[in-house]
Design a protein around this motif. Structure first.
Motif, mmCIF file in Angstrom:
data_model
loop_
_atom_site.group_PDB
_atom_site.id
_atom_site.type_symbol
_atom_site.label_atom_id
_atom_site.label_comp_id
_atom_site.label_asym_id
_atom_site.label_seq_id
_atom_site.Cartn_x
_atom_site.Cartn_y
_atom_site.Cartn_z
ATOM 1 N N TYR A 1 61.370 -4.266 0.010
ATOM 2 C CA TYR A 1 62.393 -3.477 0.711
ATOM 3 C C TYR A 1 61.761 -2.791 1.939
ATOM 4 O O TYR A 1 60.761 -2.076 1.799
ATOM 5 N N SER B 1 73.105 5.497 -7.028
ATOM 6 C CA SER B 1 73.858 4.892 -5.922
ATOM 7 C C SER B 1 74.009 3.380 -5.993
ATOM 8 O O SER B 1 75.037 2.850 -5.577
ATOM 9 N N LYS B 2 72.984 2.652 -6.456
ATOM 10 C CA LYS B 2 73.124 1.189 -6.515
ATOM 11 C C LYS B 2 74.049 0.809 -7.673
ATOM 12 O O LYS B 2 75.002 0.064 -7.498
ATOM 13 N N ASN C 1 63.071 -5.299 -5.381
ATOM 14 C CA ASN C 1 63.912 -5.786 -4.296
ATOM 15 C C ASN C 1 62.969 -6.332 -3.229
ATOM 16 O O ASN C 1 62.135 -5.566 -2.754
ATOM 17 N N GLY D 1 68.549 11.083 -0.521
ATOM 18 C CA GLY D 1 68.393 9.626 -0.442
ATOM 19 C C GLY D 1 67.062 9.238 -1.048
ATOM 20 O O GLY D 1 66.111 10.031 -1.043
ATOM 21 N N LEU D 2 67.023 8.043 -1.573
ATOM 22 C CA LEU D 2 65.772 7.620 -2.191
ATOM 23 C C LEU D 2 64.711 7.281 -1.153
ATOM 24 O O LEU D 2 63.517 7.481 -1.370
ATOM 25 N N VAL D 3 65.159 6.802 0.019
ATOM 26 C CA VAL D 3 64.181 6.458 1.061
ATOM 27 C C VAL D 3 63.392 7.705 1.489
ATOM 28 O O VAL D 3 62.188 7.617 1.752
ATOM 29 N N ALA E 1 72.491 -3.559 0.897
ATOM 30 C CA ALA E 1 72.706 -3.451 -0.555
ATOM 31 C C ALA E 1 73.721 -2.372 -0.915
ATOM 32 O O ALA E 1 73.367 -1.317 -1.455
ATOM 33 N N ILE F 1 65.383 2.433 -8.444
ATOM 34 C CA ILE F 1 66.809 2.554 -8.095
ATOM 35 C C ILE F 1 67.648 1.416 -8.685
ATOM 36 O O ILE F 1 68.830 1.595 -8.949
ATOM 37 N N HIS F 2 67.040 0.234 -8.917
ATOM 38 C CA HIS F 2 67.802 -0.906 -9.437
ATOM 39 C C HIS F 2 67.700 -1.048 -10.958
ATOM 40 O O HIS F 2 68.092 -2.075 -11.506
ATOM 41 N N CYS G 1 57.994 -1.249 -6.599
ATOM 42 C CA CYS G 1 59.452 -1.420 -6.616
ATOM 43 C C CYS G 1 59.801 -2.064 -7.955
ATOM 44 O O CYS G 1 59.458 -3.222 -8.205
ATOM 45 N N ASP H 1 59.775 3.161 -7.392
ATOM 46 C CA ASP H 1 61.185 3.195 -6.978
ATOM 47 C C ASP H 1 61.973 2.409 -8.020
ATOM 48 O O ASP H 1 61.866 1.187 -8.101
HETATM 49 C C1 LIG Z 1 64.478 -0.559 -3.641
HETATM 50 C C2 LIG Z 1 65.407 0.353 -2.876
HETATM 51 N N1 LIG Z 1 65.082 1.646 -2.700
HETATM 52 C C3 LIG Z 1 65.886 2.487 -2.029
HETATM 53 C C4 LIG Z 1 67.089 2.065 -1.497
HETATM 54 C C5 LIG Z 1 67.959 2.994 -0.692
HETATM 55 O O1 LIG Z 1 68.122 4.203 -1.298
HETATM 56 P P1 LIG Z 1 68.888 5.395 -0.528
HETATM 57 O O2 LIG Z 1 70.134 4.812 0.068
HETATM 58 O O3 LIG Z 1 69.143 6.390 -1.600
HETATM 59 O O4 LIG Z 1 67.946 5.912 0.505
HETATM 60 C C6 LIG Z 1 67.465 0.729 -1.661
HETATM 61 C C7 LIG Z 1 68.707 0.245 -1.054
HETATM 62 O O5 LIG Z 1 68.950 -0.923 -0.935
HETATM 63 C C8 LIG Z 1 66.612 -0.133 -2.381
HETATM 64 O O6 LIG Z 1 66.935 -1.424 -2.561
#
Ligand SMILES: Cc1ncc(COP(=O)(O)O)c(C=O)c1O
Length: 375
Positions: free
Chosen positions: A114, A228-229, A165, A88-90, A30, A195-196, A161, A193
């Motif tokens: 995800y 970031s997305k 995703n 990073g979000l992960v 992504a 992020i989207h 989520c 999460d």
């Molecule tokens: C739902 C979700 N969370 C987190 C991430 C990745 O986040 P990061 O790159 O900041 O770790 C993605 C990337 O595809 C995502 O789809």
């Protein structure tokens, strides 16, 4: 047009290197094939021109940039003390699993999802419990009875989520309220999460932050965001957690200590420029993504492949069980398309297609599927 798509081959791109020696369109991980917004690139150029790239701090004006953005777009008033910047979000998902409960406790999530949602609980010594999302007529939703039945006294955390995703749902207020009621009944912490959340494709949608639903329950939430997305900056590594409760925030930060590095100085600069941008690039992006989505809808109509039409994200979830119920990926690679494997998301027979690219790439992808007899 400020949306541009330079050639990414031979730029050490994760997405494009995977198939560098094969004629396969990379439509998997992504990130999008668009250059970042001009305002973000200008801010980065200015920062680089200064020349000194020493250790950084979050710029003083950055929290306000995000907080103003969240107030305008999500209707959620955030206190600057609640923010924790992350590379990073992960990491945020993994930290949430470590910061809530104790080893041996359970973490609940819904599949397909995800892949890091499925890995983070085990990495934190927690037990992963999954509940399938329910699909009806191409639309995915919650099986609330199954979700509640899966909760045990050891369940401490729900990983949400939102938008989702890979099924592209922007959960409605009614669905979020139902999840909130379950979380309250079972005293779960919810890590959402989001992020989207700035990639809403259906007209008229507005993002409802989960933590903004109920001021009292906000103390039981960890919300994860990143520019970031939306603004296509994932290589710069900048995300943030919003944790209103001081105790939970302390515990989260204790888990970070000595292990999670600070955000790099360029990531902060890009994040601030993205949150302060005037929205023109973002509007062009959404128009392009809507167009690509429409191309896919038209091409997949009546075919042997099932297309989940995403309300949000630039990810299309494809039911390819009619091709191979366990592993359709190689058939698509042979047709010249590199997609993400549904097995990684907890659902074999499905594939995820990233349409964050110029329309011409999607047109080529569709022609390849037609030529291979898959559509
Ligand atoms: C739902 C979700 N969370 C987190 C991430 C990745 O986040 P990061 O790159 O900041 O770790 C993605 C990337 O595809 C995502 O789809």
């Amino acid at each position: 047009m400020s949306l541009t798509a330079p050639d990414r081959r031979l730029t050490a791109s994760l997405k494009w290197d995977k198939y560098r020696d094969r004629d396969i369109l990379p439509l998997w991980v992504a990130d999008m094939d668009f250059a970042a917004p001009p305002a973000v690139l200008a801010a980065l150029h200015e920062r680089i021109a200064h020349g000194v790239l020493g250790y950084g701090n979050p710029p003083e004006s950055l929290p306000a940039a995000f907080i103003d953005y969240a107030a305008r777009h999500y209707g959620w008033q955030i206190d600057p003390d609640w923010l924790v910047w992350l590379p990073g979000l992960v990491q945020g998902l993994n930290l949430a699993c470590r910061a809530v409960g104790e080893p041996g406790d359970a973490v609940l999530t819904a599949t397909p999802v995800y892949p890091p949602f499925l890995r983070a609980p085990g990495l934190a010594g927690r037990t992963l419990i999954t509940v399938p999302l329910a699909e009806q007529g191409g639309r995915w939703g919650w099986d609330l009875a199954a979700l509640e039945a899966a909760i045990s006294p050891q369940t401490r955390l729900l990983l949400l989520c939102h938008p989702h995703n890979p099924v592209g749902r922007a959960w409605t207020r009614t669905e979020l309220d139902a999840l909130l009621a379950i979380a309250k009944r079972h005293q779960l912490v919810v890590c959402s999460d989001e992020i989207h959340c700035d990639l809403l494709l259906d007209e008229g949608l507005r993002h409802q932050a989960f933590a903004g639903l109920d001021a009292d329950f906000a103390s039981q939430t960890i919300s994860l965001f990143a520019p970031s997305k939306t603004w296509n900056l994932p290589g710069l590594g900048c995300a943030l957690a919003v944790i209103p409760d001081a105790g939970l925030r302390r515990r989260f930060m204790r888990e970070m200590a000595g292990l999670v590095p600070a955000v790099n100085v360029l990531g902060y600069v890009a994040a601030e420029a993205a949150y302060r941008d005037d929205g023109q690039w973002h509007a062009e992006l959404l128009a392009t993504l809507r167009h690509n989505r429409a191309l896919l809808i038209r091409a997949f109509a009546g075919s042997r492949l099932g297309l989940t039409v995403p309300e949000a994200t630039y990810l299309a979830w494809i039911d390819a069980r009619s091709i191979d119920a366990q592993n359709p990926l190689p058939v698509f690679e042979a047709a010249g398309l590199g997609l993400s494997d549904g097995r990684d998301f907890g659902l074999p027979g499905y594939l995820r297609l990233n349409f964050g690219c110029p329309a011409s790439t999607i047109e080529t992808a569709i022609q390849r599927l037609q030529a291979a007899g898959l559509l």
